[in-house]
Motif scaffolding. Structure first.
Motif, PDB file in Angstrom:
ATOM      1  N   SER A  41     -12.846  34.744 -36.272  1.00  0.00           N
ATOM      2  CA  SER A  41     -11.561  35.002 -36.931  1.00  0.00           C
ATOM      3  C   SER A  41     -10.411  34.865 -35.949  1.00  0.00           C
ATOM      4  O   SER A  41      -9.356  34.325 -36.289  1.00  0.00           O
ATOM      5  N   LEU A  42     -10.607  35.368 -34.744  1.00  0.00           N
ATOM      6  CA  LEU A  42      -9.567  35.239 -33.726  1.00  0.00           C
ATOM      7  C   LEU A  42      -9.337  33.774 -33.374  1.00  0.00           C
ATOM      8  O   LEU A  42      -8.199  33.349 -33.150  1.00  0.00           O
ATOM      9  N   ALA A  43     -10.410  32.995 -33.332  1.00  0.00           N
ATOM     10  CA  ALA A  43     -10.270  31.563 -33.041  1.00  0.00           C
ATOM     11  C   ALA A  43      -9.453  30.867 -34.133  1.00  0.00           C
ATOM     12  O   ALA A  43      -8.711  29.923 -33.845  1.00  0.00           O
ATOM     13  N   GLN A  44      -9.556  31.348 -35.360  1.00  0.00           N
ATOM     14  CA  GLN A  44      -8.752  30.784 -36.455  1.00  0.00           C
ATOM     15  C   GLN A  44      -7.264  31.001 -36.195  1.00  0.00           C
ATOM     16  O   GLN A  44      -6.430  30.198 -36.606  1.00  0.00           O
ATOM     17  N   LEU A  45      -6.928  32.106 -35.491  1.00  0.00           N
ATOM     18  CA  LEU A  45      -5.530  32.409 -35.192  1.00  0.00           C
ATOM     19  C   LEU A  45      -4.943  31.491 -34.115  1.00  0.00           C
ATOM     20  O   LEU A  45      -3.773  31.610 -33.774  1.00  0.00           O
ATOM     21  N   ALA A  46      -5.750  30.590 -33.594  1.00  0.00           N
ATOM     22  CA  ALA A  46      -5.268  29.605 -32.617  1.00  0.00           C
ATOM     23  C   ALA A  46      -5.013  28.247 -33.268  1.00  0.00           C
ATOM     24  O   ALA A  46      -4.509  27.337 -32.615  1.00  0.00           O
ATOM     25  N   ILE A  47      -5.336  28.109 -34.539  1.00  0.00           N
ATOM     26  CA  ILE A  47      -5.123  26.847 -35.257  1.00  0.00           C
ATOM     27  C   ILE A  47      -3.631  26.716 -35.584  1.00  0.00           C
ATOM     28  O   ILE A  47      -3.043  27.642 -36.158  1.00  0.00           O
ATOM     29  N   PRO A  48      -2.998  25.608 -35.184  1.00  0.00           N
ATOM     30  CA  PRO A  48      -1.542  25.455 -35.360  1.00  0.00           C
ATOM     31  C   PRO A  48      -1.032  25.772 -36.769  1.00  0.00           C
ATOM     32  O   PRO A  48       0.006  26.427 -36.915  1.00  0.00           O
ATOM     33  N   ALA A  49      -1.728  25.324 -37.806  1.00  0.00           N
ATOM     34  CA  ALA A  49      -1.265  25.586 -39.174  1.00  0.00           C
ATOM     35  C   ALA A  49      -1.302  27.080 -39.494  1.00  0.00           C
ATOM     36  O   ALA A  49      -0.423  27.595 -40.192  1.00  0.00           O
ATOM     37  N   VAL A  50      -2.310  27.771 -38.987  1.00  0.00           N
ATOM     38  CA  VAL A  50      -2.420  29.216 -39.210  1.00  0.00           C
ATOM     39  C   VAL A  50      -1.310  29.939 -38.456  1.00  0.00           C
ATOM     40  O   VAL A  50      -0.683  30.866 -38.975  1.00  0.00           O
ATOM     41  N   VAL A  51      -1.056  29.510 -37.237  1.00  0.00           N
ATOM     42  CA  VAL A  51       0.023  30.104 -36.433  1.00  0.00           C
ATOM     43  C   VAL A  51       1.358  29.940 -37.161  1.00  0.00           C
ATOM     44  O   VAL A  51       2.129  30.900 -37.284  1.00  0.00           O
ATOM     45  N   ALA A  52       1.628  28.741 -37.646  1.00  0.00           N
ATOM     46  CA  ALA A  52       2.890  28.476 -38.351  1.00  0.00           C
ATOM     47  C   ALA A  52       3.019  29.357 -39.589  1.00  0.00           C
ATOM     48  O   ALA A  52       4.097  29.901 -39.870  1.00  0.00           O
ATOM     49  N   GLU A  53       1.927  29.532 -40.308  1.00  0.00           N
ATOM     50  CA  GLU A  53       1.963  30.367 -41.510  1.00  0.00           C
ATOM     51  C   GLU A  53       2.219  31.830 -41.161  1.00  0.00           C
ATOM     52  O   GLU A  53       2.980  32.512 -41.841  1.00  0.00           O
TER      53      GLU A  53
END
Length: 108
Positions: A41-53
């Protein structure tokens, strides 16, 4: 998935500090699985689209000028065995209450 490019041994070891504090009757495999899911889940928080959201939903750019680099989950430390993942959070999603979350595969 290989969260943050960590080795399998490093990823597996994220449950060890947690098990040190849990009573013996807890299911060690369930704890291990949960810690792995948390790391994913933390790794998902490094995905640019997730960060932007996250930035957009928090209104972080307009209110406090946070950029994508500030809001990206990061591998803060990795010496080949020990690793620390870090990320910026806001208590109760209140931008006035920032803190840094750390997740380590060793006891700090």
């Amino acid at each position: 998935m290989k969260p943050f490019g960590l080795s399998k041994t490093q990823v597996r070891s994220f449950h060890e500090p947690v098990l040190e504090y849990l009573p013996s009757f807890f299911d060690a495999q369930a704890v291990s699985d949960s810690e792995y899911e948390d790391l994913e889940s933390l790794a998902q928080l490094a995905i640019p689209a997730v960060v932007a959201e996250r930035i957009e939903k928090l209104g972080a750019t307009e209110i406090c000028g946070l950029d994508s680099d500030s809001m990206t989950e990061k591998l803060l430390f990795n010496d080949g065995k020990r690793a620390v993942v870090s990320g910026l959070r806001f208590r109760n999603l209140d931008l006035r209450l920032p803190y840094v979350a750390l997740k380590a595969n060793f006891r700090i």
